[in-house]
Design an enzyme around this catalytic site. Structure first.
Site, PDB file in Angstrom:
ATOM      1  N   TYR A   5     -20.962  12.640  -1.114  1.00 50.26           N
ATOM      2  CA  TYR A   5     -21.473  11.575  -0.250  1.00 50.26           C
ATOM      3  C   TYR A   5     -20.284  10.871   0.376  1.00 50.26           C
ATOM      4  O   TYR A   5     -19.159  10.957  -0.109  1.00 50.26           O
ATOM      5  CB  TYR A   5     -22.381  10.601  -1.007  1.00 50.26           C
ATOM      6  CG  TYR A   5     -21.687   9.683  -1.991  1.00 50.26           C
ATOM      7  CD1 TYR A   5     -21.146   8.463  -1.579  1.00 50.26           C
ATOM      8  CD2 TYR A   5     -21.595  10.023  -3.334  1.00 50.26           C
ATOM      9  CE1 TYR A   5     -20.518   7.622  -2.479  1.00 50.26           C
ATOM     10  CE2 TYR A   5     -20.972   9.185  -4.244  1.00 50.26           C
ATOM     11  CZ  TYR A   5     -20.437   7.985  -3.798  1.00 50.26           C
ATOM     12  OH  TYR A   5     -19.803   7.160  -4.699  1.00 50.26           O
ATOM     13  N   TYR A  84     -32.891   3.557  -7.480  1.00 49.26           N
ATOM     14  CA  TYR A  84     -33.659   4.266  -6.452  1.00 49.26           C
ATOM     15  C   TYR A  84     -32.842   4.328  -5.177  1.00 49.26           C
ATOM     16  O   TYR A  84     -32.306   3.304  -4.717  1.00 49.26           O
ATOM     17  CB  TYR A  84     -34.983   3.541  -6.212  1.00 49.26           C
ATOM     18  CG  TYR A  84     -35.714   3.997  -4.965  1.00 49.26           C
ATOM     19  CD1 TYR A  84     -36.213   5.301  -4.868  1.00 49.26           C
ATOM     20  CD2 TYR A  84     -35.914   3.137  -3.891  1.00 49.26           C
ATOM     21  CE1 TYR A  84     -36.879   5.728  -3.743  1.00 49.26           C
ATOM     22  CE2 TYR A  84     -36.584   3.548  -2.757  1.00 49.26           C
ATOM     23  CZ  TYR A  84     -37.064   4.849  -2.674  1.00 49.26           C
ATOM     24  OH  TYR A  84     -37.714   5.271  -1.554  1.00 49.26           O
ATOM     25  N   ASP A 185     -22.915   2.076 -13.426  1.00 54.40           N
ATOM     26  CA  ASP A 185     -22.617   3.134 -14.401  1.00 54.40           C
ATOM     27  C   ASP A 185     -21.661   2.627 -15.478  1.00 54.40           C
ATOM     28  O   ASP A 185     -21.808   2.955 -16.661  1.00 54.40           O
ATOM     29  CB  ASP A 185     -22.006   4.338 -13.690  1.00 54.40           C
ATOM     30  CG  ASP A 185     -22.978   5.025 -12.756  1.00 54.40           C
ATOM     31  OD1 ASP A 185     -24.195   4.978 -13.029  1.00 54.40           O
ATOM     32  OD2 ASP A 185     -22.528   5.609 -11.757  1.00 54.40           O
ATOM     33  N   ASP A 222     -15.138   5.611  -7.912  1.00 53.65           N
ATOM     34  CA  ASP A 222     -16.412   5.566  -8.635  1.00 53.65           C
ATOM     35  C   ASP A 222     -16.273   5.309 -10.122  1.00 53.65           C
ATOM     36  O   ASP A 222     -17.230   4.877 -10.758  1.00 53.65           O
ATOM     37  CB  ASP A 222     -17.142   6.907  -8.473  1.00 53.65           C
ATOM     38  CG  ASP A 222     -17.581   7.169  -7.057  1.00 53.65           C
ATOM     39  OD1 ASP A 222     -16.703   7.368  -6.213  1.00 53.65           O
ATOM     40  OD2 ASP A 222     -18.793   7.181  -6.810  1.00 53.65           O
TER      41      ASP A 222
END
Length: 245
Positions: A5, A84, A185, A222
């Site tokens: 992404y 979502y 996360d 990330d």
């Protein structure tokens, strides 16, 4: 191929944007039954799955359920992040999947908004947590909280309710944001690490999750990349202190 992404990063008043390129990746094309979950989970102390995983295709969706059922059978606690992404699937598709998954999990990470959207659970935080416990049969529900509308300065907090119905509030932390990606996360990883060490110490798990989440916001990329000593130092920092890196 590997799915990727692309992030178009921005700050106020322009919002950041994410562009997914995961269709037809190796993971998206995963065939149901490809993974031997009883072997994978043999020495596992917990299983954590993101709500993004079943969004990537029928195979990942089937494997998500297979993994959860195998963990249930093996007595391995299951954690699920009710996140979502509308660019990956529709709200109705997500709802059909989530209503099947969530009653099978032990720990749910969610926001009040996602619980309202997918399960019709609404109200003040205590009412939301109590409904999640009684209606969905969850052992632990964790709600994320955020204050402040600025893109680079926020206050992060959390709430949780355990199986006996006690509500526990995590510490609020003021954070100067370098990169918010991966914060959820990191929080989940910290909370789960605390939970599997002591199922009864929800406050301790929230404190560990809060520290890992805050630290992740201070570094690009990330993934959280810190030492145990840095996490312990962040846990000891006082409420209202600004974490910088």
């Amino acid at each position: 191929r590997a799915g990727v992404y692309f992030l178009e990063e921005a700050s106020d008043p322009r919002a950041s944007a994410v562009y997914y390129d995961r269709a037809n990746s190796a993971f998206a094309n995963l065939a149901p039954g490809s993974l031997n979950w009883s072997t994978i989970l043999r020495r596992a102390r917990a299983l954590h799955i993101s709500g993004i995983t079943p969004a990537l295709g029928p195979g990942p969706r089937a494997e998500t359920l297979s993994a959860i059922r195998a963990a249930n059978a093996a007595g391995v606690p299951v954690a699920f992040d009710l996140n979502y992404r509308s660019k990956l699937w529709s709200e109705s598709e997500a709802r059909a999947c989530f209503v099947e998954i969530v009653p099978l999990v032990d720990i749910l990470f969610a926001s009040r908004g996602t619980l309202r959207t997918f399960f019709g659970i609404d109200g003040d935080p205590n009412a939301v947590l109590e409904q999640a416990r009684t209606r969905l049969g969850l052992a632990v529900t964790v709600l994320s909280r955020k204050r402040g509308k600025a893109s680079r300065s926020v206050r992060l907090g959390s709430l949780a309710m355990g199986p006996e119905g006690e509500m526990v509030e995590g510490p609020w932390r003021s954070v100067e944001v370098v990169d918010r990606l991966g914060g959820g996360d990191a929080f989940a990883g910290g909370f789960i690490a605390g939970y599997i060490s002591d199922h009864d110490d929800i406050a301790g798990a929230l404190a560990l999750g809060s520290a890992t989440q805050a630290l992740k916001h201070t570094m690009p990329g990330d993934f959280l990349c810190v030492t145990r000593e840095e996490i312990m130092a962040a846990m000891e920092s006082t409420e209202g202190g600004v974490l910088q890196r």
